[in-house]
Every structure is written in structure tokens, then in C-alpha cells.
Design a protein around this motif. Structure first.
Motif, short mmCIF file in Angstrom:
data_model
loop_
_atom_site.label_atom_id
_atom_site.label_comp_id
_atom_site.label_asym_id
_atom_site.label_seq_id
_atom_site.Cartn_x
_atom_site.Cartn_y
_atom_site.Cartn_z
N LYS A 7 -0.70 4.35 -1.41
CA LYS A 7 -2.16 4.07 -1.49
C LYS A 7 -2.51 3.08 -0.38
CE LYS A 7 -5.74 5.35 -4.02
NZ LYS A 7 -6.74 5.14 -2.96
N GLU A 8 -2.47 3.59 0.85
CA GLU A 8 -2.62 2.74 2.03
C GLU A 8 -3.93 1.97 2.02
OE1 GLU A 8 -1.92 0.74 5.44
OE2 GLU A 8 -0.44 2.03 4.45
N ASP A 9 -4.99 2.58 1.50
CA ASP A 9 -6.29 1.91 1.52
C ASP A 9 -6.37 0.74 0.54
OD1 ASP A 9 -6.18 3.67 -0.64
OD2 ASP A 9 -8.33 4.05 -0.64
N GLU A 10 -5.31 0.52 -0.25
CA GLU A 10 -5.29 -0.63 -1.16
C GLU A 10 -4.24 -1.66 -0.73
OE1 GLU A 10 -5.23 0.56 -5.29
OE2 GLU A 10 -6.70 2.15 -4.94
N ARG A 11 -3.75 -1.53 0.48
CA ARG A 11 -2.79 -2.50 1.03
C ARG A 11 -3.42 -3.88 1.06
NH1 ARG A 11 1.32 -3.26 5.08
NH2 ARG A 11 1.84 -1.05 5.17
N GLY B 18 0.78 -1.22 0.00
CA GLY B 18 0.00 0.00 0.00
C GLY B 18 0.81 1.27 0.00
#
Length: 347
Positions: free
Chosen positions: A220-224, A217
Motif C-alpha cells: 500500500k505504497e500510498d500509505e507509506r 507502505g
């Protein structure tokens, strides 16, 4: 002698240019990159070809027909073929942001058109049997995030126009999955962009070092995909993460880079921080190169897709002293041969 002769094994020329420059190290010229590639040998096997960077000081995007004939003759003299291209779509090379002003987006498409024209000419000369033209959004994730929906629409429109131009030359465009490019910096974001383009000749360019960072992520932490406290010794969880990622992106993948990554980011010269390319033999590498390449080269049932006629090694931003060592390229070729041994075929 290995029986499999597909996919063809290519080396990238652009590590001689990317991340180099006045604020880093001097570029390594194309002739030297070709010689290093041609000289590599493992158990009597050699590289089949090279993928090229269509920008000075390697191959000018404004090359004349005579320039291209000399290029074809030179590459052919090393018993190599030409594969995929990197189109110079960035502002510093005459392009512009894919979500920028009308002029910037026009310049972006113009650079793609020039790259595709070169591609067709080299195909007609017989030196380029397969390959795509690689693009990115030429903008950072932070700028994209200021209006994610609106900027994705702009990027998709620019890519769509570029695809229509590419189709005129019989070329396909591969959007690079790299965490430093806005609209392409997360795996779900990348798919959203590709779907928005809605053209048959758009696809994904997977690089094992870059796509590993999708799992974490970065940018793009919310797609980790992997847990925040992930332990790299947990091979089972890593494998499951790779399966999730590749199941989503493999159907889009039309160009593939074999690479190694130690789980960190790195940048040099004018290149933003992105997935660090490590040497094939790096003990800190997190990937089992040959095994993990199979997630991209085989379908969910373990069957070979045979979709990619050539695969390329990418090792950007290696120090020049590392790149000038023959062992570096022999190790890389050895890793590529293991990939083909496990996931290749004979034609």
C-alpha cells in the motif's frame, strides 16, 4: 525479581503451525510448544500463559467439551493460562473469504462462532482470564484492490456479522494488521475497515513486526509513512513514524504482539509474504523492542493505558531447529520482561 505483574506475558503456540506443512517443515505439536514455553526462565521469571491456534493439529475448532477440559488441564499443569485465539477463518480450514460468496462469508462467521464458543467455555473453566479472538479478511490485497470500496463494504459486513455472534459469547474480535490481508494491508485502509464495521467489540491486533511494514507502505505504497530513501540508522525519523502510526491505531488496539523485524518480508509453507519475524536477539532487527513497545502501551502523553491485560510474543516462520533451542525462548522471555519492566504495572 521484577515487581510488575501486568501485563501478563504470553507465548504464542501458532509458530509451531503457521508456515509449516508439506511444502515447508513439519508442524511442531502443541505439547512441545507448551513445554518449550513452560521451560523458559529468566532470573526466576517465567511465561504466564499461551495464546492458541484453534486449528488442527493444535486445537480443533470442533473440540468437544471433554477435549476442552483436557486442554485446560494440560495447560494448567504447566502453570500457564490461556489468552487470545486465532480463529481459523480461511478456506483451507473451513472458513472463507470475508469478501467472497455468500457461502464463503457464512463459513467465515461460523468459524468465528465456534472459536467464541470455545473461548467462553475456557473462561468458564477459569483457565482463560482475558483475551480476544483474532481474525483477518482471508483474502489477498490484489483481489481486494479490484473493487476497494465494494470489497471493503463486504468485509465490513462479514466482520459485523461475526461481531454480533461474538457478542453473544462475551467476546471481542481483533482484526490483524498484516500486509498480506486485503482491506487490512495498509494502516489507513485498516482504520477504514474498522470504522465501517461499526461495532463496539471490534478492535485492532497490533504486531510489532507487521506494523513496522505499514511504515514502509508494503502492498500500500500510498500509505507509506517513512521516506522512500529511508536510512534505518535515522532513529529519530523512525520514532516519529512509529508515533504517527500508533497515534492512529492505538485507540483501536485490543491485542498486542511483541516482535522483532529486520525491515523485510518473508513467507513459508502456505503463508504469503508478510513482515518477517526475527529472533529477539537478531542484530539486524530494526526495532528497539522494549522502547518501541511503549508506543503501543502508553498514550500520547506517555501515560500507561493499562488497556492490555496480557501481551504475547509472536515469532512465526522460525525454522524448527531454532524453535527447538531453549535459548530462543529464554531470549524471547527476556525481551518480554524488559517490556514489562518499562511499561508494566502491579495489581
Amino acid at each position: 525479581m521484577q515487581e510488575n505483574n501486568f501485563p501478563k506475558l504470553h507465548n504464542a503456540s501458532w509458530p509451531g503451525v503457521v508456515g509449516k506443512g508439506p511444502d515447508s517443515e513439519p508442524p511442531i505439536d502443541l505439547d512441545t510448544m507448551l513445554k518449550l514455553t513452560a521451560d523458559a526462565e529468566v532470573d526466576g521469571q517465567k511465561f504466564d500463559g499461551v495464546d492458541l491456534f484453534l486449528a488442527d493439529p493444535h486445537v480443533s475448532i470442533d473440540s468437544s467439551d471433554d477435549d476442552l477440559k483436557r486442554l485446560a488441564d494440560k495447560v494448567g499443569s504447566y502453570n500457564l493460562e490461556i489468552g487470545s485465539f486465532v480463529a481459523p477463518v480461511w478456506g483451507v480450514t473451513g472458513g472463507g473469504s470475508a469478501m467472497g460468496s455468500a457461502e464463503e462469508r457464512k463459513n467465515f462467521v461460523t468459524q468465528v462462532q465456534k472459536a467464541c464458543a470455545i473461548g467462553k467455555k475456557l473462561r468458564d473453566m477459569g483457565i482463560r482470564p482475558h483475551g480476544i479472538v483474532r481474525i483477518d479478511s482471508s483474502v489477498d490485497p490484489e483481489s481486494w484492490a479490484k473493487d476497494a470500496a465494494g470489497n471493503t463494504k463486504l468485509i465490513a459486513q462479514t466482520f459485523r456479522e461475526a461481531c454480533d455472534v461474538a457478542a453473544d459469547y462475551g467476546e471481542s474480535l481483533a482484526a490483524e494488521g498484516e500486509i498480506c490481508w486485503g482491506g487490512m494491508h495498509g494502516w489507513k485502509t485498516m482504520i477504514n475497515t474498522l470504522e465501517a464495521v461499526d461495532r463496539p467489540n471490534i478492535g485492532f491486533q497490533a504486531d510489532m513486526a507487521h506494523t513496522l511494514l505499514y511504515l514502509l507502505g508494503y502492498n500500500k505504497e500510498d500509505e507509506r509513512i517513512l521516506p522512500k530513501d529511508f536510512d534505518w540508522n535515522d532513529r529519530e525519523t523512525l520514532t516519529e513514524g512509529l508515533k504517527t502510526l500508533t497515534a492512529a491505531l492505538r485507540p483501536w488496539t485490543i491485542d498486542f504482539h511483541v516482535a522483532q523485524n529486520d525491515g523485510t518480508v518473508f513467507g513459508s509453507g502456505s503463508h504469503d509474504k508478510t513482515g518477517r519475524h526475527c529472533q529477539a536477539s537478531d542484530p539486524n532487527g530494526k526495532l528497539d523492542i522494549a522502547v518501541d513497545a511503549g508506543h503501543w502501551l502508553r498514550d500520547e502523553n506517555g501515560n500507561l493505558t493499562k488497556k492490555l491485560k496480557h501481551i504475547c510474543w509472536d515469532g512465526c516462520m522460525f525454522p524448527n531447529d531454532v524453535m527447538m533451542q531453549p535459548k530462543t525462548w529464554n531470549d524471547i522471555l527476556g525481551a518480554m520482561l524488559k517490556v514489562r519492566e518499562l511499561h508494566g504495572w502491579k495489581e
